[in-house]
Design a protein around this motif. Structure first.
Motif, mmCIF file in Angstrom:
data_model
loop_
_atom_site.group_PDB
_atom_site.id
_atom_site.type_symbol
_atom_site.label_atom_id
_atom_site.label_comp_id
_atom_site.label_asym_id
_atom_site.label_seq_id
_atom_site.Cartn_x
_atom_site.Cartn_y
_atom_site.Cartn_z
ATOM 1 N N SER A 185 0.841 -1.194 0.000
ATOM 2 C CA SER A 185 0.000 0.000 0.000
ATOM 3 C C SER A 185 0.881 1.251 0.000
ATOM 4 O O SER A 185 2.065 1.202 0.367
ATOM 5 C CB SER A 185 -0.923 -0.001 1.218
ATOM 6 O OG SER A 185 -0.170 0.018 2.416
ATOM 7 N N THR A 186 0.301 2.388 -0.392
ATOM 8 C CA THR A 186 1.090 3.610 -0.527
ATOM 9 C C THR A 186 1.627 4.111 0.817
ATOM 10 O O THR A 186 2.585 4.891 0.837
ATOM 11 C CB THR A 186 0.262 4.720 -1.191
ATOM 12 O OG1 THR A 186 -1.008 4.826 -0.526
ATOM 13 C CG2 THR A 186 0.028 4.427 -2.655
ATOM 14 N N SER A 187 1.040 3.668 1.926
ATOM 15 C CA SER A 187 1.584 4.095 3.215
ATOM 16 C C SER A 187 3.010 3.599 3.409
ATOM 17 O O SER A 187 3.806 4.233 4.104
ATOM 18 C CB SER A 187 0.702 3.591 4.366
ATOM 19 O OG SER A 187 0.754 2.181 4.479
ATOM 20 N N MET A 188 3.342 2.471 2.781
ATOM 21 C CA MET A 188 4.712 1.963 2.869
ATOM 22 C C MET A 188 5.694 2.957 2.250
ATOM 23 O O MET A 188 6.792 3.173 2.762
ATOM 24 C CB MET A 188 4.820 0.612 2.171
ATOM 25 C CG MET A 188 3.985 -0.490 2.800
ATOM 26 S SD MET A 188 4.724 -1.179 4.290
ATOM 27 C CE MET A 188 5.973 -2.256 3.578
ATOM 28 N N GLU A 189 5.291 3.572 1.158
ATOM 29 C CA GLU A 189 6.123 4.575 0.504
ATOM 30 C C GLU A 189 6.100 5.874 1.310
ATOM 31 O O GLU A 189 7.136 6.506 1.520
ATOM 32 C CB GLU A 189 5.617 4.815 -0.915
ATOM 33 C CG GLU A 189 6.648 5.374 -1.868
ATOM 34 C CD GLU A 189 6.190 5.176 -3.305
ATOM 35 O OE1 GLU A 189 6.990 4.635 -4.097
ATOM 36 O OE2 GLU A 189 5.065 5.561 -3.640
ATOM 37 N N ASP A 190 4.906 6.264 1.756
ATOM 38 C CA ASP A 190 4.776 7.489 2.544
ATOM 39 C C ASP A 190 5.618 7.423 3.815
ATOM 40 O O ASP A 190 6.186 8.436 4.254
ATOM 41 C CB ASP A 190 3.315 7.737 2.908
ATOM 42 C CG ASP A 190 2.444 8.023 1.695
ATOM 43 O OD1 ASP A 190 3.005 8.364 0.627
ATOM 44 O OD2 ASP A 190 1.210 7.873 1.800
ATOM 45 N N ASN A 191 5.678 6.248 4.423
ATOM 46 C CA ASN A 191 6.439 6.073 5.658
ATOM 47 C C ASN A 191 7.910 5.754 5.405
ATOM 48 O O ASN A 191 8.654 5.469 6.347
ATOM 49 C CB ASN A 191 5.809 4.960 6.506
ATOM 50 C CG ASN A 191 4.461 5.357 7.061
ATOM 51 O OD1 ASN A 191 4.210 6.524 7.316
ATOM 52 N ND2 ASN A 191 3.577 4.374 7.236
ATOM 53 N N ARG A 192 8.309 5.765 4.134
ATOM 54 C CA ARG A 192 9.712 5.566 3.737
ATOM 55 C C ARG A 192 10.269 4.221 4.181
ATOM 56 O O ARG A 192 11.419 4.107 4.614
ATOM 57 C CB ARG A 192 10.583 6.713 4.278
ATOM 58 C CG ARG A 192 10.163 8.077 3.763
ATOM 59 C CD ARG A 192 11.058 9.176 4.288
ATOM 60 N NE ARG A 192 10.627 10.480 3.801
ATOM 61 C CZ ARG A 192 11.218 11.637 4.110
ATOM 62 N NH1 ARG A 192 12.266 11.632 4.921
ATOM 63 N NH2 ARG A 192 10.757 12.780 3.623
ATOM 64 N N VAL A 193 9.441 3.188 4.063
ATOM 65 C CA VAL A 193 9.899 1.839 4.399
ATOM 66 C C VAL A 193 9.742 0.898 3.203
ATOM 67 O O VAL A 193 9.842 -0.316 3.361
ATOM 68 C CB VAL A 193 9.133 1.271 5.620
ATOM 69 C CG1 VAL A 193 9.444 2.084 6.866
ATOM 70 C CG2 VAL A 193 7.629 1.224 5.373
ATOM 71 N N TRP A 194 9.525 1.440 2.018
ATOM 72 C CA TRP A 194 9.238 0.627 0.843
ATOM 73 C C TRP A 194 10.485 0.271 0.050
ATOM 74 O O TRP A 194 10.785 -0.904 -0.147
ATOM 75 C CB TRP A 194 8.219 1.354 -0.039
ATOM 76 C CG TRP A 194 7.798 0.646 -1.286
ATOM 77 C CD1 TRP A 194 7.966 1.078 -2.575
ATOM 78 C CD2 TRP A 194 7.133 -0.622 -1.390
ATOM 79 N NE1 TRP A 194 7.453 0.168 -3.462
ATOM 80 C CE2 TRP A 194 6.934 -0.887 -2.759
ATOM 81 C CE3 TRP A 194 6.690 -1.550 -0.448
ATOM 82 C CZ2 TRP A 194 6.312 -2.042 -3.216
ATOM 83 C CZ3 TRP A 194 6.071 -2.708 -0.898
ATOM 84 C CH2 TRP A 194 5.884 -2.945 -2.265
ATOM 85 N N SER A 195 11.233 1.292 -0.396
ATOM 86 C CA SER A 195 12.388 1.077 -1.278
ATOM 87 C C SER A 195 13.667 1.534 -0.602
ATOM 88 O O SER A 195 13.664 2.489 0.179
ATOM 89 C CB SER A 195 12.208 1.837 -2.592
ATOM 90 O OG SER A 195 11.059 1.406 -3.284
#
Length: 221
Positions: free
Chosen positions: A40-50
């Motif tokens: 989900s986009t929250s992973m990117e928003d929370n800076r834990v995705w990439s």
């Protein structure tokens, strides 16, 4: 009269431990590992995705102990066109290089992660193969944002289903502080299935890879 004691065994060498663990895993047969990746986009928003040490990197790196006879796959937890998840790496025996590349390319999706549905489907997938004492591991990697509103009855029902049928260890990786708090979904599933709950207080890359190594037969492709 003096008693003669047998000579003490020499200290066990690390390579002996590694060989024993490998032989033990191989005696149980090929393992089955399925990753559930909150995309989900929250992973990117929370800076834990990439990036190094973040969700996609943790998944890709931890596949190293999976051997050529083991099966694995990676599902995104955003719903697809006909399922509660999206197959980033279809479950089977994919080539590791392309599989890791596919994880690395995966985008965050503007949909809520279907965490409970994904866990149910993942348990079913892992149990649908060979029966008997086959090592099975379900890995959930999430920032927990889409788990906040789960009803307690639904969590308890999932916990019960996780302990029914052929054993599946569940390892949860929470990418936020406090993600392994007592009585929460992550910790309950880990305790119920003999798995582990890992959060940011742990060395996530090392610990997750070690958990996968308990299931994979090694000699990576």
């Amino acid at each position: 009269m003096s008693l003669l004691l047998p000579p003490a065994n020499p200290a066990t060498r690390p390579e002996q431990v590694t060989a024993t663990l490998r032989d033990y895993r191989q005696a149980l047969g090929p393992g089955r590992v399925l990753y559930l990746l909150d995309d989900s986009t929250s992973m990117e928003d929370n800076r834990v995705w990439s990036g190094p040490g973040r969700a996609k990197d943790l998944v890709a790196r931890s596949t190293a102990p999976i051997g050529p006879e083991d099966s694995f796959g990676v599902w995104g937890l955003s719903p697809g066109s006909a399922a509660n998840h999206t197959e980033l790496v279809p479950f089977g025996r994919p080539e590791p290089g392309p599989a890791r590349a596919a994880v690395g390319r995966a985008p965050a999706v503007n949909k809520n992660a279907r965490v409970l549905d994904g866990l149910r489907d993942g348990l079913s997938e892992l149990r649908s193969g060979p029966q008997g004492p086959v090592p099975r591991l379900l890995v959930l990697v999430t920032d927990d944002e889409d788990s906040a509103d789960h009803q307690r009855a639904d969590v308890l029902a999932l916990e019960e289903s996780a302990t029914e049928g052929p054993p599946v260890r569940v390892v949860t990786v929470s990418l936020r502080g406090g993600g392994c708090a007592p009585d929460q979904l992550n910790q309950r599933l880990a305790e119920a299935t003999g798995g582990r709950c890992l959060d940011v207080s742990d060395d996530l890359a090392t610990e997750l890879t070690a958990e996968v190594a308990r299931t994979g037969t090694g000699d990576a492709r």
